[in-house]
Design a protein around this motif. Sequence first.
Motif, PDB file in Angstrom:
ATOM      1  N   ASP A 212       1.039  -1.389   0.054  1.00 26.65           N
ATOM      2  CA  ASP A 212       0.006   0.077   0.014  1.00 26.65           C
ATOM      3  C   ASP A 212       1.048   0.953   0.029  1.00 26.65           C
ATOM      4  N   VAL A 213       1.143   2.099  -1.343  1.00 27.80           N
ATOM      5  CA  VAL A 213       1.380   3.471  -0.998  1.00 27.80           C
ATOM      6  C   VAL A 213       0.671   4.825  -1.287  1.00 27.80           C
ATOM      7  N   ALA A 214      -0.243   4.593  -1.079  1.00 30.96           N
ATOM      8  CA  ALA A 214      -0.551   5.455  -0.202  1.00 30.96           C
ATOM      9  C   ALA A 214      -0.454   6.599   0.106  1.00 30.96           C
ATOM     10  N   GLY A 215       0.081   6.428   1.248  1.00 31.04           N
ATOM     11  CA  GLY A 215       0.537   7.090   2.845  1.00 31.04           C
ATOM     12  C   GLY A 215       1.654   7.998   1.980  1.00 31.04           C
ATOM     13  N   VAL A 216       2.093   7.496   0.919  1.00 30.14           N
ATOM     14  CA  VAL A 216       3.942   8.085   0.706  1.00 30.14           C
ATOM     15  C   VAL A 216       2.786   8.609  -0.428  1.00 30.14           C
ATOM     16  N   LEU A 217       2.162   8.726  -1.227  1.00 31.35           N
ATOM     17  CA  LEU A 217       1.679   9.037  -1.978  1.00 31.35           C
ATOM     18  C   LEU A 217       0.595  10.325  -2.122  1.00 31.35           C
ATOM     19  N   LYS A 218      -0.153  10.377  -1.042  1.00 32.55           N
ATOM     20  CA  LYS A 218      -0.239  11.522  -0.542  1.00 32.55           C
ATOM     21  C   LYS A 218       1.120  12.509   0.350  1.00 32.55           C
ATOM     22  N   LYS A 219       1.460  12.124   1.143  1.00 32.73           N
ATOM     23  CA  LYS A 219       2.793  13.348   1.990  1.00 32.73           C
ATOM     24  C   LYS A 219       3.425  13.327   0.717  1.00 32.73           C
ATOM     25  N   GLU A 220       3.769  12.979  -0.651  1.00 28.11           N
ATOM     26  CA  GLU A 220       4.417  14.159  -1.481  1.00 28.11           C
ATOM     27  C   GLU A 220       3.553  14.780  -2.255  1.00 28.11           C
ATOM     28  N   GLY A 221       2.674  14.440  -1.946  1.00 25.33           N
ATOM     29  CA  GLY A 221       1.525  15.399  -3.325  1.00 25.33           C
ATOM     30  C   GLY A 221       1.579  14.677  -4.468  1.00 25.33           C
ATOM     31  N   ILE A 222       1.261  13.207  -4.641  1.00 30.79           N
ATOM     32  CA  ILE A 222       0.646  12.909  -6.076  1.00 30.79           C
ATOM     33  C   ILE A 222      -0.609  12.051  -6.193  1.00 30.79           C
ATOM     34  N   TYR A 223      -1.066  12.096  -4.582  1.00 31.20           N
ATOM     35  CA  TYR A 223      -2.302  10.959  -4.199  1.00 31.20           C
ATOM     36  C   TYR A 223      -3.126  12.806  -5.217  1.00 31.20           C
ATOM     37  N   GLU A 224      -3.307  13.104  -5.332  1.00 29.27           N
ATOM     38  CA  GLU A 224      -4.334  14.244  -5.225  1.00 29.27           C
ATOM     39  C   GLU A 224      -3.924  14.162  -7.191  1.00 29.27           C
ATOM     40  N   GLN A 225      -3.074  14.372  -7.176  1.00 27.70           N
ATOM     41  CA  GLN A 225      -3.128  14.716  -9.010  1.00 27.70           C
ATOM     42  C   GLN A 225      -3.380  13.231 -10.240  1.00 27.70           C
ATOM     43  N   ILE A 226      -3.457  12.141  -9.133  1.00 34.67           N
ATOM     44  CA  ILE A 226      -4.003  10.954 -10.051  1.00 34.67           C
ATOM     45  C   ILE A 226      -5.091  10.785 -10.710  1.00 34.67           C
ATOM     46  N   ASN A 227      -5.514  10.297 -12.148  1.00 30.96           N
ATOM     47  CA  ASN A 227      -5.982  10.517 -13.008  1.00 30.96           C
ATOM     48  C   ASN A 227      -7.981   9.883 -12.345  1.00 30.96           C
ATOM     49  N   ASP A 228      -8.327  10.209 -12.377  1.00 29.20           N
ATOM     50  CA  ASP A 228     -10.451   9.457 -11.237  1.00 29.20           C
ATOM     51  C   ASP A 228     -10.677   8.085 -11.759  1.00 29.20           C
ATOM     52  N   THR A 229     -10.506   8.188 -13.023  1.00 25.06           N
ATOM     53  CA  THR A 229     -10.620   6.859 -13.721  1.00 25.06           C
ATOM     54  C   THR A 229      -9.352   5.648 -13.102  1.00 25.06           C
ATOM     55  N   ILE A 230      -8.123   5.850 -12.947  1.00 18.02           N
ATOM     56  CA  ILE A 230      -7.104   4.582 -12.609  1.00 18.02           C
ATOM     57  C   ILE A 230      -7.195   5.520 -11.811  1.00 18.02           C
ATOM     58  N   LEU A 231      -7.330   5.776 -11.003  1.00 19.83           N
ATOM     59  CA  LEU A 231      -6.725   6.405  -9.058  1.00 19.83           C
ATOM     60  C   LEU A 231      -8.293   4.979  -9.022  1.00 19.83           C
ATOM     61  N   GLU A 232      -9.921   5.077  -9.066  1.00 21.72           N
ATOM     62  CA  GLU A 232     -10.657   3.776  -9.156  1.00 21.72           C
ATOM     63  C   GLU A 232      -9.881   2.525  -9.166  1.00 21.72           C
ATOM     64  N   LYS A 233      -8.927   2.126 -10.328  1.00 23.68           N
ATOM     65  CA  LYS A 233      -8.763   0.929 -10.596  1.00 23.68           C
ATOM     66  C   LYS A 233      -7.492   0.336  -9.610  1.00 23.68           C
ATOM     67  N   ILE A 234      -6.640   1.182  -9.384  1.00 20.75           N
ATOM     68  CA  ILE A 234      -5.443   0.978  -8.068  1.00 20.75           C
ATOM     69  C   ILE A 234      -5.860   1.238  -6.585  1.00 20.75           C
ATOM     70  N   SER A 235      -7.047   1.395  -6.496  1.00 19.20           N
ATOM     71  CA  SER A 235      -7.354   1.252  -5.214  1.00 19.20           C
ATOM     72  C   SER A 235      -8.257   0.525  -4.474  1.00 19.20           C
ATOM     73  N   LYS A 236      -8.567   0.301  -3.265  1.00 17.73           N
ATOM     74  CA  LYS A 236      -9.322  -1.094  -2.530  1.00 17.73           C
ATOM     75  C   LYS A 236      -9.065  -0.569  -1.301  1.00 17.73           C
ATOM     76  N   ASP A 237      -9.903  -0.679  -1.409  1.00 17.19           N
ATOM     77  CA  ASP A 237     -10.257  -0.259   0.666  1.00 17.19           C
ATOM     78  C   ASP A 237      -9.749   0.595   1.074  1.00 17.19           C
ATOM     79  N   GLY A 238      -9.794   2.176   0.879  1.00 13.30           N
ATOM     80  CA  GLY A 238      -8.789   3.330   1.116  1.00 13.30           C
ATOM     81  C   GLY A 238      -7.290   3.697   0.751  1.00 13.30           C
ATOM     82  N   LYS A 239      -7.186   1.880   0.134  1.00 12.41           N
ATOM     83  CA  LYS A 239      -5.569   2.150   0.105  1.00 12.41           C
ATOM     84  C   LYS A 239      -5.002   1.682  -1.043  1.00 12.41           C
ATOM     85  N   ILE A 240      -3.574   2.167  -1.600  1.00 15.11           N
ATOM     86  CA  ILE A 240      -3.420   2.037  -3.358  1.00 15.11           C
ATOM     87  C   ILE A 240      -2.472   1.373  -3.698  1.00 15.11           C
ATOM     88  N   TYR A 241      -2.560   0.278  -4.569  1.00 17.10           N
ATOM     89  CA  TYR A 241      -1.663  -0.636  -4.748  1.00 17.10           C
ATOM     90  C   TYR A 241      -0.914  -0.605  -5.763  1.00 17.10           C
TER      91      TYR A 241
END
Lengths: 465, 300
Positions: A118-147
Amino acid sequence: MIKSLKKPAVCICILSLLLAEAAGCGKKSEKNNDDGNVTVISVGDIPSADIDPEANKICMKRISDFEKKHPEIKIEPDTYVFSPDTYAAMAEAETLPTTYHLPFTQAKLVIDMEYTADVAGVLKKEGIYEQINDTILEKISKDGKIYLIPESCYDSGIALNMKLFRESDMVNEDGTPKAPTTWEELVETAQKIKEKTGKDGFSMPASGWRFMPVAWSFGGEFLEQTPDGKWKAVFDSPEVTEALQYIKDLKWKYKVLQENALISTDDINQLFASGETAMMFAEPGQVSKCTIYGMELGDVGMIQMPAGPKKHVTLMGGTYSAVRKGASEKEIEAVITWLKETSSLGLVLSDEVKNSIETQTELDLTSKNIVGADMISPWKSDNPVEQYRKQLRQEKANINLNYVKLYNDKSNIEFREEEPVATNALYRTLGDCIQEIWTNENADCAAVLKQAASDFQKNHLDNLK
Amino acid sequence: MKRGIFASAVRRLKSDSGAWLLIIPALLCIYFSIIRPQLLAFIWSFCSMKGYTITGFAGLDNFKVVLTDTLFLKTFFNTLKYVMYSAVIGFIPPIIVALIMNELIHFRKIIRVIIYLPSIMPAVAVSLLWYFMYYPDQTGLLNVLIIKLGGNPYTWLQDGRFTILYIVVSMAWSASGATVIYYFSALQGINRELYEAAVMDGAGVLYRLRVVTLPYMSGILLLFFVRHLIGVFNIMEQPMQMTNGGPNNASVTLGLLNYRYAFEDGHPQYALALSVIMFIFGLIATVGYFRLNKKVEENR
């Protein structure tokens, strides 16, 4: 003498058995490669020095430059390339590199198996999370985690062998190909080329993945989620039947398709590269593979996916980066630092990112990958980094830009993602339907799809947990 | 009483410890490469899994999914077709070739080498070779011959009625070299005096075959037959390479279905359940094999 050795020997053998068993069935302890000062990460997909020495040299220089700038991180190059055959076993044995790439088509499977961190924490810390395209974000997330981490993204289109197009006088005065914009026009173009050159106008494998955008453009859908959360196969609809009938007609009615119904994508690449077929479904990455078979880059053309009677739509594909499950926080941070300077993850146009884009372009030119056909951005908006990348790749293009102009025009086309469940099984089922209609001229498309949808429901959707 | 048995077992173990010591390396190899994976596969086939990690006990659910898969019966009968075609194409021609080789006086060695050559080719290379021979357009080697003879190109592997037959022909071509050599060596072991006696009694070639060769060879033929069938029952690589089970699953086998469960769909638990089912079929055939083997040994 022998008698005195018997007991210790038996003891040693039993001990060895126990130790070997413990090593065999025990799960490896989590590998943490950070000793406090230096974090060691292994990076997959580095070209082998034996197979591609030039590309390896560029990658090794990139690693060396990175290590000089980040003495706290040590990179271990790894030639691992994702393969579904070995992936689960390697993940279970924890022998995968710390980071590696995998295609969009395998994302769901990998996330479900929970073999990535789960890389959600680091992506959020680095400000990358907000930049990810919504459609893709949905595909790489599960239960609030980003894999997974987006790496690159493309849209399926049609590749053109411009040598055959030129021979058939199918080039406009402005240098762009006289290319089809609808499925009907694709048939006309293929027929003209076959008539003038004697070569197949169009080739495609019996692949469900390739069939999906065709069916969508006819207004068809494949799966539907019911209010109780269950999934239903709906590809026995008149729209999908019409699309399948079109694919059937390519072979039996219009006679523009290759003879072999069991042909693989790699075989089609060979036909395309050797000028035996004029058009095929492809992405820039697939066309790059044709250079292995002697395709001249000057003969490469690409266009958007043709429009259907209901929609103008294409399928998105691409590559994700993954971090090995069990990686420590420091290792994940080191991977993100590496990716920020070597991949599309660098979202701020710094000197390092510019340098990384230039190195990647050089690497593509060295490896004879096509440079000049635009990818689509996995990020929310076209940021300065994407604009710089696009501009540089146009400047350094190794193909005729007029031949890919109609592919680089991404307007007026809808980008769609794959179906979310039982994806590989769905592709296989649709592939079987295509094989049936290509090997049996009298096959009834509606009956074939009805049976396939019913079997798919029973074998796959009803067993989803 | 129990203590007595235990003491006697320990005594026997102690007295045989030297022998045990000698077989331990082999036992270890057998345990790790055969017994342990099979035991784990059997146990895990009753479990639900995420990747290769067990998440719980599933009872007979995995078996239910596999046995109710609409492809299972088709695949099972396809596999039987492979076995049956192979029993004819892969079994009888090598016997005939071995018999002809046995009757040859000249060029025996060179013919033996030529016949064995296909067996040293890797299975993948053989599959690709035959894939291109069967290629359905004018460039396929067999179609080139047909066109030269004035015919029209044929679809070969795309003709779902005979796809399995064509795959079996390629397998038989590849495997028959080794089988011919086995049969030939068995033929060489037949006492020449029996033939000489038969000739003196006025027996012709066919009569000699019936009264001398076949009775002597029947044991080894039977064993090879059963082993051959067990091997073909587990076939996967050839259909995977040549047709990937197509067209429309006309050539898919239980082995290939197993591969799809494990590696394409990410359901190793179903693959393990199917393996157990295949193992049971294999076990039945193996028991039959050992019984036959015993009979053959007794008749010698």
